[in-house]
Write an enzyme that holds these catalytic residues in place. Structure first.
Site, PDB file in Angstrom:
ATOM      1  N   CYS A  82       5.998   5.999   9.024  1.00 49.21           N
ATOM      2  CA  CYS A  82       5.201   5.867   7.812  1.00 49.21           C
ATOM      3  C   CYS A  82       6.081   6.080   6.586  1.00 49.21           C
ATOM      4  CB  CYS A  82       4.050   6.852   7.776  1.00 49.21           C
ATOM      5  SG  CYS A  82       3.059   6.605   6.292  1.00 49.21           S
ATOM      6  N   ILE A 125       5.537  -4.339  13.954  1.00 46.05           N
ATOM      7  CA  ILE A 125       6.238  -3.486  12.997  1.00 46.05           C
ATOM      8  C   ILE A 125       5.253  -2.759  12.069  1.00 46.05           C
ATOM      9  CG2 ILE A 125       8.300  -4.907  12.933  1.00 46.05           C
ATOM     10  CD1 ILE A 125       7.368  -6.169  10.336  1.00 46.05           C
ATOM     11  N   ASN A 126       5.736  -1.634  11.513  1.00 45.77           N
ATOM     12  CA  ASN A 126       5.038  -1.007  10.402  1.00 45.77           C
ATOM     13  C   ASN A 126       5.398  -1.799   9.138  1.00 45.77           C
ATOM     14  OD1 ASN A 126       3.682   0.936   8.730  1.00 45.77           O
ATOM     15  ND2 ASN A 126       4.124   2.501  10.269  1.00 45.77           N
ATOM     16  N   THR A 127       4.982  -1.338   7.989  1.00 46.84           N
ATOM     17  CA  THR A 127       5.199  -2.107   6.751  1.00 46.84           C
ATOM     18  C   THR A 127       6.660  -2.035   6.283  1.00 46.84           C
ATOM     19  OG1 THR A 127       4.533  -0.148   5.524  1.00 46.84           O
ATOM     20  CG2 THR A 127       2.838  -1.804   5.937  1.00 46.84           C
ATOM     21  N   ASN A 130       0.830  -1.205   0.000  1.00 45.03           N
ATOM     22  CA  ASN A 130       0.000   0.000   0.000  1.00 45.03           C
ATOM     23  C   ASN A 130       0.855   1.242   0.000  1.00 45.03           C
ATOM     24  OD1 ASN A 130      -0.436   1.888   2.549  1.00 45.03           O
ATOM     25  ND2 ASN A 130       0.115  -0.141   3.331  1.00 45.03           N
ATOM     26  N   GLY A 159       2.034  -7.686  12.420  1.00 45.38           N
ATOM     27  CA  GLY A 159       2.674  -8.025  11.147  1.00 45.38           C
ATOM     28  C   GLY A 159       2.241  -9.417  10.742  1.00 45.38           C
TER      29      GLY A 159
END
Ligand SMILES: Cc1cc2nc3c(=O)[nH]c(=O)nc-3n(C[C@H](O)[C@H](O)[C@H](O)COP(=O)(O)O)c2cc1C
Length: 306
Positions: free
Chosen positions: A134, A194-196, A72, A246
């Site tokens: 981000c 985690i973030n992406t 995304n 995640g």
């Protein structure tokens, strides 16, 4: 059976009736999910990241499917702080579960201070998640990729609020424990990870990238082994609680995170596939504990046998 295992956990000053959260950006501002689940059953709701000013986000296409996951590049589309407070918060208030408000800056990290000061005055903001990770707003680097910058930012934020502060880290680093330690030392009450992960995908017919921004954030089961590894690494170095996420899609994948050291977990992309997944995992965790005669979920945290 008769056994009613404890699933209550504590994150900073927050008492959660269960450790299952929704991950920022995958649950909107919760209204979207009212027809699917009883929102009151969630441990907490993390709202889509808001910025000081409204953002339109990136042009389409902003998502694409990948093997065992998705990419995304939404680009932090959001209505901005004041519209969030006027139009989204009233609904969230009424749900009756802790509301964790995710925030980010666009250009100037000082925006975090403005956001936090305003949210500190709002009773219904149970906690604040600092999204310093981000990857989709066109910056060359993220605050989370510079431990010193992360430390300075979190310290500055810590000085202006007594609310529970959660720092969301980026997996796009060589050593995740450095960022986690910086967050802890600066006064963060908890860590989300985690973030992406940055990735890309190409349509070979058109020779074009499948996302308008070329690269985007990879999420879903494809990233789970990396997320579990990072939770385990961080767990061994820090004392504050970890919210692990995640690629969680069921009770067993959620359990992996607790064993690796997470105190709570968040469900992200799986909400798009199966909007009732959070409720199923809450029930699944309770059933697992009862069947295994474990009285308290906290017994599982970091219980990995090595
Ligand atoms: C469509 C989409 C939008 C997201 N938006 C945000 C966001 O606004 N803020 C944030 O901190 N993370 C955001 N994330 C990252 C998720 O919160 C989560 O960290 C990540 O997707 C990993 O979890 P998952 O594999 O369960 O999806 C987003 C993820 C997706 C898939």
């Amino acid at each position: 059976m008769g056994m009613n295992p404890n699933v209550q956990v504590i994150i900073g000053r927050l008492k959660l009736k269960n450790p299952v959260l929704v991950a920022s950006g995958t649950f909107g501002y919760a209204q979207e999910f009212t027809h699917f689940i009883d929102l009151k059953k969630l441990g907490a709701i993390v709202t889509k990241t808001i910025t000081l000013h409204p953002r339109k986000g990136n042009p389409a296409p902003r998502t694409c499917e990948t093997p065992a996951g998705m990419l995304n590049s939404i680009g932090l589309e959001n209505p901005g702080l004041e519209v969030f407070i006027q139009e989204k918060l009233p609904f969230l208030k009424k749900i009756g579960v802790p509301i964790i408000i995710s925030i980010a800056s666009e250009e100037d990290p000082e925006e975090f201070i403005v956001l936090v000061k305003r949210l500190t005055k709002i009773k219904e903001a149970s906690a604040i998640e600092l999204n310093i990770s981000c990857p989709n707003i066109g910056h060359k680097s993220l605050i989370a990729q510079d431990s010193k910058a992360a430390y300075n930012l979190i310290r500055a934020v810590r000085k202006v609020t007594t609310k529970t502060l959660i720092t969301k880290l980026s997996p796009n680093v060589t050593d995740i424990t450095e960022a986690a330690l910086a967050a802890q030392n600066a006064g963060s009450d908890a860590i989300s990870l985690i973030n992406t992960l940055t990735g890309m995908s190409i349509d070979v017919e058109t020779k074009k990238p499948r996302l308008s921004t070329i690269t985007g954030g990879l999420s879903g089961p494809a990233i789970r082994p990396i997320a579990v590894r990072m939770v385990w690494e961080v767990y061994q170095k820090i004392k504050i609680p970890i919210i692990g996420m995640g690629g969680i899609i069921d009770t067993f994948s959620a359990l992996e995170f607790f064993l690796a050291g997470a105190t709570a977990i968040a469900i992200g992309s799986a909400n798009f596939v199966q909007p009732r997944i959070t409720i199923e995992i809450i029930a699944g965790l309770k059933k697992y504990l009862a069947e295994n005669k474990i009285k308290d979920i906290r017994v599982l945290v970091g219980a990995l046998k090595v």
